[in-house]
Design a protein around this motif. Structure first.
Motif, short mmCIF file in Angstrom:
data_model
loop_
_atom_site.label_atom_id
_atom_site.label_comp_id
_atom_site.label_asym_id
_atom_site.label_seq_id
_atom_site.Cartn_x
_atom_site.Cartn_y
_atom_site.Cartn_z
N UNK A 46 -4.88 -6.84 -2.05
CA UNK A 46 -3.80 -7.51 -1.32
C UNK A 46 -4.23 -7.74 0.13
N UNK A 47 -4.90 -6.77 0.75
CA UNK A 47 -5.36 -6.92 2.12
C UNK A 47 -6.35 -8.08 2.25
N UNK A 48 -7.28 -8.19 1.32
CA UNK A 48 -8.26 -9.28 1.35
C UNK A 48 -7.56 -10.63 1.16
N UNK A 49 -6.61 -10.70 0.25
CA UNK A 49 -5.84 -11.94 0.06
C UNK A 49 -5.08 -12.29 1.33
N UNK A 71 -2.79 2.36 -5.60
CA UNK A 71 -3.24 3.28 -4.56
C UNK A 71 -4.74 3.15 -4.32
N UNK A 72 -5.51 2.90 -5.36
CA UNK A 72 -6.97 2.87 -5.23
C UNK A 72 -7.53 1.46 -5.00
N UNK A 73 -7.00 0.46 -5.68
CA UNK A 73 -7.58 -0.88 -5.63
C UNK A 73 -6.61 -1.96 -5.17
N UNK A 74 -5.40 -1.89 -5.63
CA UNK A 74 -4.43 -2.97 -5.39
C UNK A 74 -4.19 -3.27 -3.93
N UNK A 120 0.82 -1.22 0.00
CA UNK A 120 0.00 0.00 0.00
C UNK A 120 0.85 1.26 0.00
N UNK A 121 1.87 1.31 0.82
CA UNK A 121 2.71 2.51 0.89
C UNK A 121 3.75 2.53 -0.23
#
Length: 86
Positions: free
Chosen positions: A63-66, A56-59, A30-31
């Motif tokens: 990744x967090x859900x995965x 920044x918007x979706x990826x 994310x960062x």
């Protein structure tokens, strides 16, 4: 310290290690991809959008859900390893 306390301590130590690793991956994506490497990633496009913008918007959300599913799998294995599965 008895055997039960040692087992619980080892369980939580491993659990916290997993948390830090997975949160580190999420932070890096994310960062790093959304902010630090945005300019470099913007040279690549996905579906008409620049890759830096996409991260920044979706990826980072994907990744967090995965990582949630990875955490569930790791915790199930950890529970079985220490005998906390029911």
């Amino acid at each position: 310290m008895n055997d039960k306390q040692q087992k619980a301590s080892a369980y939580w130590k491993e659990n916290v290690r997993y948390l830090f690793i997975l949160l580190g991956i999420w932070f890096a994506v994310s960062y790093g991809a959304g902010i630090l490497f945005k300019e470099a990633l913007d040279s690549i496009q996905i579906g008409g959008f620049k890759l830096g913008f996409w991260f920044a918007q979706q990826g980072s959300i994907y990744v967090f859900v995965i990582l949630i599913f990875v955490y569930v799998r790791l915790m199930n294995k950890l529970d079985k390893k220490y005998g906390y599965d029911e």
